[in-house]
Design a protein around this motif. Sequence first.
Motif, PDB file in Angstrom:
ATOM      1  N   VAL A 154     140.505  32.821 -31.250  1.00 22.90           N
ATOM      2  CA  VAL A 154     140.222  34.103 -31.898  1.00 22.90           C
ATOM      3  C   VAL A 154     141.488  34.633 -32.577  1.00 22.90           C
ATOM      4  N   SER A 155     142.619  34.555 -31.877  1.00 26.83           N
ATOM      5  CA  SER A 155     143.873  35.020 -32.474  1.00 26.83           C
ATOM      6  C   SER A 155     144.239  34.162 -33.684  1.00 26.83           C
ATOM      7  N   GLU A 156     143.849  32.882 -33.649  1.00 27.88           N
ATOM      8  CA  GLU A 156     144.116  31.987 -34.777  1.00 27.88           C
ATOM      9  C   GLU A 156     143.287  32.399 -35.999  1.00 27.88           C
ATOM     10  N   VAL A 157     142.058  32.832 -35.760  1.00 24.98           N
ATOM     11  CA  VAL A 157     141.198  33.320 -36.851  1.00 24.98           C
ATOM     12  C   VAL A 157     141.818  34.558 -37.493  1.00 24.98           C
ATOM     13  N   ILE A 158     142.289  35.489 -36.669  1.00 25.84           N
ATOM     14  CA  ILE A 158     142.920  36.715 -37.187  1.00 25.84           C
ATOM     15  C   ILE A 158     144.166  36.363 -37.993  1.00 25.84           C
ATOM     16  N   LEU A 210     135.146  33.916 -42.255  1.00 38.32           N
ATOM     17  CA  LEU A 210     134.816  35.339 -42.269  1.00 38.32           C
ATOM     18  C   LEU A 210     133.698  35.673 -41.284  1.00 38.32           C
ATOM     19  N   ARG A 211     132.725  34.806 -41.156  1.00 37.63           N
ATOM     20  CA  ARG A 211     131.620  35.092 -40.226  1.00 37.63           C
ATOM     21  C   ARG A 211     132.099  35.019 -38.778  1.00 37.63           C
ATOM     22  N   THR A 212     133.063  34.144 -38.514  1.00 34.13           N
ATOM     23  CA  THR A 212     133.654  34.112 -37.168  1.00 34.13           C
ATOM     24  C   THR A 212     134.446  35.389 -36.924  1.00 34.13           C
ATOM     25  N   ALA A 213     135.233  35.795 -37.909  1.00 42.90           N
ATOM     26  CA  ALA A 213     136.011  37.032 -37.776  1.00 42.90           C
ATOM     27  C   ALA A 213     135.084  38.225 -37.578  1.00 42.90           C
ATOM     28  N   GLU A 214     133.980  38.265 -38.323  1.00 48.42           N
ATOM     29  CA  GLU A 214     133.035  39.379 -38.209  1.00 48.42           C
ATOM     30  C   GLU A 214     132.418  39.430 -36.814  1.00 48.42           C
ATOM     31  N   ALA A 215     132.175  38.257 -36.228  1.00 44.81           N
ATOM     32  CA  ALA A 215     131.589  38.209 -34.887  1.00 44.81           C
ATOM     33  C   ALA A 215     132.487  38.871 -33.847  1.00 44.81           C
ATOM     34  N   GLN A 230     133.075  43.088 -42.599  1.00 51.54           N
ATOM     35  CA  GLN A 230     131.618  43.243 -42.513  1.00 51.54           C
ATOM     36  C   GLN A 230     130.963  42.714 -43.781  1.00 51.54           C
ATOM     37  N   GLU A 231     129.848  42.046 -43.583  1.00 53.03           N
ATOM     38  CA  GLU A 231     129.118  41.453 -44.702  1.00 53.03           C
ATOM     39  C   GLU A 231     127.830  42.224 -44.941  1.00 53.03           C
ATOM     40  N   ASP A 232     127.589  42.572 -46.183  1.00 51.71           N
ATOM     41  CA  ASP A 232     126.313  43.165 -46.574  1.00 51.71           C
ATOM     42  C   ASP A 232     125.366  42.016 -46.912  1.00 51.71           C
ATOM     43  N   LEU A 233     124.353  41.817 -46.101  1.00 55.22           N
ATOM     44  CA  LEU A 233     123.471  40.664 -46.268  1.00 55.22           C
ATOM     45  C   LEU A 233     122.595  40.782 -47.510  1.00 55.22           C
ATOM     46  N   THR A 277     123.699  42.175 -50.577  1.00 54.82           N
ATOM     47  CA  THR A 277     124.525  41.850 -51.751  1.00 54.82           C
ATOM     48  C   THR A 277     125.409  40.622 -51.541  1.00 54.82           C
ATOM     49  N   SER A 278     125.479  40.134 -50.301  1.00 57.45           N
ATOM     50  CA  SER A 278     126.367  39.011 -49.938  1.00 57.45           C
ATOM     51  C   SER A 278     127.828  39.332 -50.228  1.00 57.45           C
ATOM     52  N   LYS A 279     128.174  40.618 -50.105  1.00 59.49           N
ATOM     53  CA  LYS A 279     129.553  41.034 -50.335  1.00 59.49           C
ATOM     54  C   LYS A 279     130.219  41.427 -49.026  1.00 59.49           C
ATOM     55  N   TRP A 280     131.521  41.133 -48.979  1.00 57.59           N
ATOM     56  CA  TRP A 280     132.333  41.442 -47.800  1.00 57.59           C
ATOM     57  C   TRP A 280     133.221  42.652 -48.081  1.00 57.59           C
ATOM     58  N   SER A 281     133.491  43.419 -47.031  1.00 56.41           N
ATOM     59  CA  SER A 281     134.403  44.557 -47.164  1.00 56.41           C
ATOM     60  C   SER A 281     135.203  44.700 -45.874  1.00 56.41           C
ATOM     61  N   ASN A 282     136.277  45.445 -45.951  1.00 53.91           N
ATOM     62  CA  ASN A 282     137.074  45.739 -44.759  1.00 53.91           C
ATOM     63  C   ASN A 282     136.351  46.743 -43.871  1.00 53.91           C
ATOM     64  N   ASN A 283     136.622  46.652 -42.579  1.00 54.75           N
ATOM     65  CA  ASN A 283     136.232  47.714 -41.653  1.00 54.75           C
ATOM     66  C   ASN A 283     137.503  48.238 -40.987  1.00 54.75           C
ATOM     67  N   LYS A 284     137.380  49.065 -39.972  1.00 53.62           N
ATOM     68  CA  LYS A 284     138.586  49.699 -39.415  1.00 53.62           C
ATOM     69  C   LYS A 284     139.526  48.684 -38.768  1.00 53.62           C
TER      70      LYS A 284
END
Length: 379
Positions: A47-51, A89-94, A99-102, A104-111
Amino acid sequence: MKNYNEPLPWLAQIGTALLAKLLRTLADEISPQPPIKVMEDLFGNPVSEVIYVCTKLGISDILKDEALTGEEISTKAKVVKFENLQRLLRTAEAFGYYQEDLVTSKWSNNKLSSVLRVDHPSRMYYIVQHQREDAFTSWAYLFDSIVSDEDVFKTHHGMNIWEYFEKNQDQQRRFQLAMSDLESLGSAAAQVRDFSWKNYTRIIDLGGSMGSFLAEILIHNPNLKGLLFDRPSVIAQATNIWTAEATPRYTSIIPKVTLLAGSLFNSSSLPDFREGDAIHLRYILHDWSDQQCLEILIAIRSKIGKLPNIKLIINEMVLTAKDSVPFKYLFDLHMKLINGNAMERYAHQWEALFDSAGFKLVSITPTRSLNSIMLVSPK
């Protein structure tokens, strides 16, 4: 962008700590079957490697406040195969990042992912890269460190971490920026406000790095003067920061601060102390073994001599048995892995260390951070 550097009010801090402890207890009760829990813990490192990879690719900086498709991010990040980035990105989101908008298939930052931006006021950008590239590699040798008490960083790099930084100035610069990132944990603001600094005339910040914490003390206590002391290579970098042009926020305090280079282990190179001084060490003694800490403290005690009305302020973690913050124990092992026999310490260990160097522990003040502030007097 939200600034997370401010500490919570005391009641909220206490309530949050109690609630966190309760939730951890409940989580233990309702956690998955032991084999599943072991697998989850085992994959903590990946997980830390993904970040880290997300930070190294600059994904949070690419997104900023926009929403982009995976293809657009791939192009900007120079990733050859879009599908690989999508999987990352999907692993990071998990795990709570992006966050992915399903629709529009667009990604954005979250907090969470936002603090990986290099321009975020609560930036964690450099600490992620420093820990992964300079420090986390030593965790692969935890077994050797525990069984043989080996200094695994020195074994695998041929030098200790401070010699490594002296030889690799880019890594040293990143380390200094990473230490500034730690203020995003709310530590500086809490430690400045939760301890009475106004009782002194001058703060001598030994090993104060770029001087960001000293600056916070002086900004909030305009009657004080300061002296920033560190290794020559660090002070050379700090000199570039302590100008009104480089850091406008420091304009009012620059005339009050002296910069001095030297060695903590050499009493003759330490600054000349005077009555009313507070000698401050923050995140310093946990970097060293008991023997090395004694050398530092004895050098300071020798320099103080018979001068009256001088205090030593040690700003470090104070461990307790079954601490409500599990991270403290991980950080204790982390210090051992990157600095030989360095450690976080319990109150009785701190007290014994001070006593052996000719000091006495006067008080321990908790703060709304991981650290406590220990007031120490010459005997």
